[in-house]
Design a protein around this motif. Structure first.
Motif: not given
Length: 338
Positions: A300-312
């Motif tokens: 769950q946490g790594v999906r938050i991180a990946i989504d954020y990094v891909l969006a920034h």
């Protein structure tokens, strides 16, 4: 309740500050150089200065007495000696962020408690943390200086994907290799055990120690309760990216031998930390902070991180030197096969 954070905008501390301000109604002061103003939540007071400038620090805090002073950027003994001079008599609790990497290496037993011996011949960073702990605990025993030691392990936030082997510019180049279908290096055979903690979960444990008289003079490790192998960690990242994982396992000793000359310090970060199997026993913490729990599994946490990094895009810092190094390591080991 009033807290002063030395730092306060980093991976761990930013989540703690948000929780204090938004959920627990603390008065929070942040003392730092002001490099990440966007990470300071509304309601927190920002004191922009260098903590090493003791005269300016004293001028800014005046005669304020804090319930907690929270040190997040103290890495060497001289820095905590400075804090002792500044805050002796000015705080009811001084919480020092140490590191779980300070625990004995090589590991004698994979089950880690706060009673596990502190010794790390591989990593100067960890030895410095031990020296800081020793100084602070001596001041507690001799003078009653109200110290609490906190030992995090591998804690991450939405801005970075946690990995074992990466370059000096962070995790993005490994993510990019995954997206491009290239093999990624995993230390050892990938079966050693590891614990990765999302910063929002860490904040629950930390804030539960603040103002807690049972925490004075004690050390606590704060981690999640989920234990994974490194193979599982990398596979979970690949699943979140929607790509096939192409793992390439390389001995940690070999990585240290060929990586350290380039400044990657795998002797410290791998042999002194991530290459060891560890499972953290958080019983001591949970006895006085019963709210501590894992809310974010790694998937769950790594999906938050990946989504954020891909969006920034600003977080997608490429590291061609590390990318080429990975290719050379893999090519050399392939060439050595008979």
């Amino acid at each position: 309740m009033k807290a002063l954070f030395i730092g306060g905008t980093g991976t761990i501390s930013a989540a703690i500050v948000r929780r204090l301000v938004n959920e627990l109604n603390w008065e929070v002061w942040l003392l730092n150089r002001g490099n990440r103003p966007e990470a300071v939540p509304a309601g927190a007071k920002s004191l922009v200065c260098d903590i090493g400038d003791e005269a300016t620090v004293l001028q800014k805090i005046g005669d304020t007495v804090f319930d907690c002073v929270c040190e997040f950027i103290g890495f060497t003994k001289d820095q905590v000696e400075r804090d002792y001079r500044l805050f002796r008599g000015r705080t009811r609790q001084y919480i020092y962020i140490s590191s779980a990497s300070a625990y004995h290496k090589p590991v004698a037993c994979h089950r880690i408690t706060e009673g596990t011996a502190l010794a790390n011949p591989y990593w100067e960073y960890s030895r410095n943390k031990i020296a800081c702990e020793d100084f602070l605990m001596e001041k507690y025993r001799q003078e009653g200086f109200p110290v609490t030691i906190v030992r995090p392990s591998h804690t991450y936030d939405e801005r970075s994907v946690p990995l074992g082997v990466h370059g000096k510019k962070g995790s993005w180049q490994v993510i990019k290799r995954m997206l491009e279908g290239k093999p990624v290096i995993i230390q050892g055979d990938g079966t050693s055990l590891w614990t990765i903690t999302f910063n929002e979960d860490f904040a629950i444990g930390y804030t539960g120690l603040m103002g807690n008289r049972h925490a004075i003079g004690e050390a606590f490790q704060i981690t999640g309760d989920e234990t994974l192998t490194w193979n599982q960690i990398y596979q979970t990242i690949a699943d979140a990216l929607g790509v096939e994982l192409k793992p390439y396992h390389v001995s940690s000793d070999f990585l240290a031998a060929v990586g350290d000359p380039l400044g990657y310090d795998y002797t410290g970060s791998l042999l002194g930390d991530k290459a060891e199997s560890v499972v953290f026993d958080n019983t001591k913490l949970k006895q006085i902070v019963p709210d501590m729990r894992t809310n974010y599994r790694f998937d769950q946490g790594v999906r938050i991180a990946i989504d954020y990094v891909l969006a920034h895009p600003e977080l997608q810092v490429e590291d061609p030197e590390f990318d080429q190094w990975c290719d050379r390591v893999i090519d050399a080991l392939e060439a050595a096969k008979f």
